[in-house]
Design a protein around this motif. Structure first.
Motif, PDB file in Angstrom:
ATOM      1  N   ARG A  92      26.091   3.101  11.252  1.00  0.00           N
ATOM      2  CA  ARG A  92      25.958   2.090  10.331  1.00  0.00           C
ATOM      3  C   ARG A  92      24.448   1.970   9.717  1.00  0.00           C
ATOM      4  N   VAL A  93      24.541   1.767   8.398  1.00  0.00           N
ATOM      5  CA  VAL A  93      23.293   1.552   7.592  1.00  0.00           C
ATOM      6  C   VAL A  93      22.956   0.246   7.256  1.00  0.00           C
ATOM      7  N   ASP A  94      21.957  -0.207   7.712  1.00  0.00           N
ATOM      8  CA  ASP A  94      21.477  -1.728   7.097  1.00  0.00           C
ATOM      9  C   ASP A  94      20.892  -1.868   5.901  1.00  0.00           C
ATOM     10  N   VAL A  95      21.665  -2.028   4.976  1.00  0.00           N
ATOM     11  CA  VAL A  95      21.227  -1.799   3.472  1.00  0.00           C
ATOM     12  C   VAL A  95      20.265  -2.817   3.070  1.00  0.00           C
ATOM     13  N   SER A  96      20.119  -3.959   4.215  1.00  0.00           N
ATOM     14  CA  SER A  96      19.200  -5.093   3.856  1.00  0.00           C
ATOM     15  C   SER A  96      17.835  -5.029   4.215  1.00  0.00           C
ATOM     16  N   LEU A  97      17.456  -3.648   5.010  1.00  0.00           N
ATOM     17  CA  LEU A  97      16.417  -3.212   5.645  1.00  0.00           C
ATOM     18  C   LEU A  97      15.469  -2.966   4.441  1.00  0.00           C
ATOM     19  N   PRO A  98      14.019  -3.540   4.664  1.00  0.00           N
ATOM     20  CA  PRO A  98      12.833  -3.181   3.841  1.00  0.00           C
ATOM     21  C   PRO A  98      12.643  -1.574   3.869  1.00  0.00           C
ATOM     22  N   PRO A  99      12.049  -0.935   2.736  1.00  0.00           N
ATOM     23  CA  PRO A  99      11.875   0.592   2.986  1.00  0.00           C
ATOM     24  C   PRO A  99      10.946   0.588   3.785  1.00  0.00           C
ATOM     25  N   ARG A 100      10.902   1.997   4.180  1.00  0.00           N
ATOM     26  CA  ARG A 100      10.016   2.585   5.253  1.00  0.00           C
ATOM     27  C   ARG A 100       8.515   2.393   5.044  1.00  0.00           C
ATOM     28  N   PRO A 101       7.642   1.579   5.652  1.00  0.00           N
ATOM     29  CA  PRO A 101       6.237   1.508   5.352  1.00  0.00           C
ATOM     30  C   PRO A 101       5.629   2.698   5.402  1.00  0.00           C
ATOM     31  N   GLU A 102       5.768   3.551   5.953  1.00  0.00           N
ATOM     32  CA  GLU A 102       5.023   4.853   5.913  1.00  0.00           C
ATOM     33  C   GLU A 102       5.545   5.693   4.719  1.00  0.00           C
ATOM     34  N   MET A 103       5.021   5.286   3.457  1.00  0.00           N
ATOM     35  CA  MET A 103       5.795   6.135   2.467  1.00  0.00           C
ATOM     36  C   MET A 103       5.022   7.434   2.122  1.00  0.00           C
ATOM     37  N   GLN A 104       5.497   8.561   1.965  1.00  0.00           N
ATOM     38  CA  GLN A 104       5.053   9.679   1.842  1.00  0.00           C
ATOM     39  C   GLN A 104       4.117  10.045   0.542  1.00  0.00           C
ATOM     40  N   GLY A 105       4.838   9.393  -0.394  1.00  0.00           N
ATOM     41  CA  GLY A 105       3.727   9.830  -1.705  1.00  0.00           C
ATOM     42  C   GLY A 105       2.804   8.820  -1.966  1.00  0.00           C
ATOM     43  N   SER A 106       1.843   9.167  -2.660  1.00  0.00           N
ATOM     44  CA  SER A 106       0.744   8.306  -3.172  1.00  0.00           C
ATOM     45  C   SER A 106       0.494   8.585  -4.828  1.00  0.00           C
ATOM     46  N   VAL A 107      -0.307   7.654  -5.310  1.00  0.00           N
ATOM     47  CA  VAL A 107      -0.577   7.927  -6.634  1.00  0.00           C
ATOM     48  C   VAL A 107      -1.981   8.669  -6.783  1.00  0.00           C
ATOM     49  N   HIS A 108      -2.022   9.969  -7.571  1.00  0.00           N
ATOM     50  CA  HIS A 108      -3.000  10.564  -7.623  1.00  0.00           C
ATOM     51  C   HIS A 108      -4.492   9.783  -8.144  1.00  0.00           C
ATOM     52  N   PRO A 109      -5.624  10.042  -7.791  1.00  0.00           N
ATOM     53  CA  PRO A 109      -6.802   9.205  -8.284  1.00  0.00           C
ATOM     54  C   PRO A 109      -6.875   9.516  -9.855  1.00  0.00           C
ATOM     55  N   VAL A 110      -6.548  10.481 -10.191  1.00  0.00           N
ATOM     56  CA  VAL A 110      -6.565  10.701 -11.656  1.00  0.00           C
ATOM     57  C   VAL A 110      -5.499   9.541 -12.633  1.00  0.00           C
ATOM     58  N   SER A 111      -4.370   9.607 -12.023  1.00  0.00           N
ATOM     59  CA  SER A 111      -3.459   8.695 -12.420  1.00  0.00           C
ATOM     60  C   SER A 111      -3.881   7.138 -12.282  1.00  0.00           C
ATOM     61  N   GLN A 112      -4.425   6.777 -11.084  1.00  0.00           N
ATOM     62  CA  GLN A 112      -5.062   5.403 -11.018  1.00  0.00           C
ATOM     63  C   GLN A 112      -6.078   5.235 -11.937  1.00  0.00           C
ATOM     64  N   VAL A 113      -6.984   5.947 -12.075  1.00  0.00           N
ATOM     65  CA  VAL A 113      -8.137   5.776 -12.998  1.00  0.00           C
ATOM     66  C   VAL A 113      -7.922   5.684 -14.423  1.00  0.00           C
ATOM     67  N   MET A 114      -6.648   6.514 -14.732  1.00  0.00           N
ATOM     68  CA  MET A 114      -6.248   6.351 -16.278  1.00  0.00           C
ATOM     69  C   MET A 114      -5.640   5.223 -16.213  1.00  0.00           C
ATOM     70  N   ASP A 115      -4.770   4.676 -15.333  1.00  0.00           N
ATOM     71  CA  ASP A 115      -4.003   3.241 -15.652  1.00  0.00           C
ATOM     72  C   ASP A 115      -5.267   2.131 -15.574  1.00  0.00           C
ATOM     73  N   GLU A 116      -6.040   2.477 -14.685  1.00  0.00           N
ATOM     74  CA  GLU A 116      -7.294   1.437 -14.876  1.00  0.00           C
ATOM     75  C   GLU A 116      -7.868   1.326 -16.260  1.00  0.00           C
TER      76      GLU A 116
END
Ligand code: PHE
Length: 360
Positions: A92-116
């Protein structure tokens, strides 16, 4: 024979009743009704009986056979249903569970600074413009008042691509974001207020240079824009970006073919115990080039320099990202090292805005 039939029937039905898995149930079926099964064996003996008995016993055997088969079928569907229920429970999969907190991906500092950077300038009324990474020689150099024999061409360590034909200049990987200035002037009318973040390329590599890097270009043009606007705009930007009030800024006379007058802008900082602090101390860091747009560039962009004027600036994004987030080696930006990204990356949902905060 009748007793034998009854015994076999009771025995087989009891086995079917007691079985708890599909494999054993099938073994029981083979042992009773298979080619060499007990009931099949009795069927084979029918030939030795006299006709009356044969019919009677035959009918009886058929009833037993049907009863056994029906019991097996019923048991089989019970077991199958139980097996399905078990799997539904386990998988059984509980579709109401929140996403796993230990996400693998992250936003690259260059993308972050560009957005800023985009967030800050958009708040001031700029919009974002774009141009291609592969640029024509004229847009990258000529239109920016850098003629063929100009020394700036050598300084740019340009990557050239093969020419399309003999009488055309070779296309280049753009050496700065300044060609977007010309593209934008050619495609729109003043007043102009744009920034153009993107990739740029020069054949250069050490601690603070990589062959591919990022710049953001700024361009403001209307009838009365002057140097005071340039200074005020970039001061506001620097204070918002580094989140420090009254950052000491130095506007140093410089030279760019496409601006006159030209200046490089340094910000005050200190290096103490290997740590860089923006806004205090007596060291200076150069962060951008700027100036009033050269009349030749306005003309090449189809804008009348007698009517319009404005300023432009170009800033290294990777460089201010290193400064703001204390990242020592530029080359590490492009190593795709997951450990580095986990350390220096940003959470995907931390979208920078002026009111929500820019830094983590
Ligand atoms: N294009 C310049 C560079 O790459 C920066 C710059 C842009 C300077 C706009 C003045 C005006 O160094």
């Amino acid at each position: 024979m009748q007793d034998q039939i009854n015994t076999i029937r009771d025995d087989v039905l009891a086995q079917v009743e007691g079985v708890s898995d599909l494999k054993s149930l099938d073994d029981i079926r083979v042992a009773a009704l298979g080619k060499k099964g007990q009931i099949t064996g009795l069927m084979k003996q029918l030939g030795g009986l006299d006709p009356d008995q044969r019919r009677e016993v035959g009918q009886e055997l058929n009833r037993v056979k049907d009863a056994v088969q029906a019991a097996i079928d019923a048991r089989k569907s019970d077991l199958e249903r139980a097996e399905l229920n078990r799997r539904l429970e386990v998988e059984r999969v509980d579709v109401s569970l929140p996403p796993r907190p230990e996400m693998q991906g992250s936003v690259h500092p260059v993308s972050q600074v560009m957005d800023e950077i985009v967030a800050i300038f958009c708040e001031m009324g700029f919009s974002v413009a774009e141009g291609p990474d592969i640029e024509g020689d004229w847009l990258n150099f000529g239109a920016l008042n850098i003629p063929d024999e100009h020394p700036a061409r050598q300084e740019h360590d340009t990557f050239y691509l093969p020419a399309q034909s003999d009488d055309e200049a070779r296309p280049v990987l753009r050496t700065h974001t300044s060609p977007v200035q010309v593209r934008h002037m050619l495609s729109s009318q003043p007043p102009i207020r744009i920034i153009a973040p993107g990739r740029t390329y020069r054949s250069d590599s050490d601690m603070t240079h990589t062959p591919m890097f990022h710049q953001v270009e700024g361009l403001v043009i209307d009838e009365t824009t002057h140097m005071g606007h340039l200074k005020g705009c970039l001061r506001d930007f620097v204070e918002a970006f580094f989140q420090v009030d009254n950052v000491p800024m130095r506007f140093r006379p410089s030279y760019f073919p496409f601006t006159a007058p030209s200046m490089e802008i340094d910000i005050g900082c200190s290096f103490r115990d290997g740590e860089l602090k923006i806004g205090e101390g007596d060291d200076w860091l150069e962060i951008l080039g700027s100036g009033m747009v050269h009349p030749n560039v306005l003309r090449n962009g189809g804008i009348d320099p007698d009517k319009y004027q404005g300023f432009a600036f170009g800033m290294g994004i990777d460089r201010v990202a290193m400064l703001k987030y204390g990242i020592p080696d530029l080359r590490s930006f492009f190593d795709s090292d997951l450990r580095w990204l986990r350390h220096y990356g940003f959470r995907a949902l931390d979208v920078p805005t002026l009111y929500g905060g820019l830094a983590r």
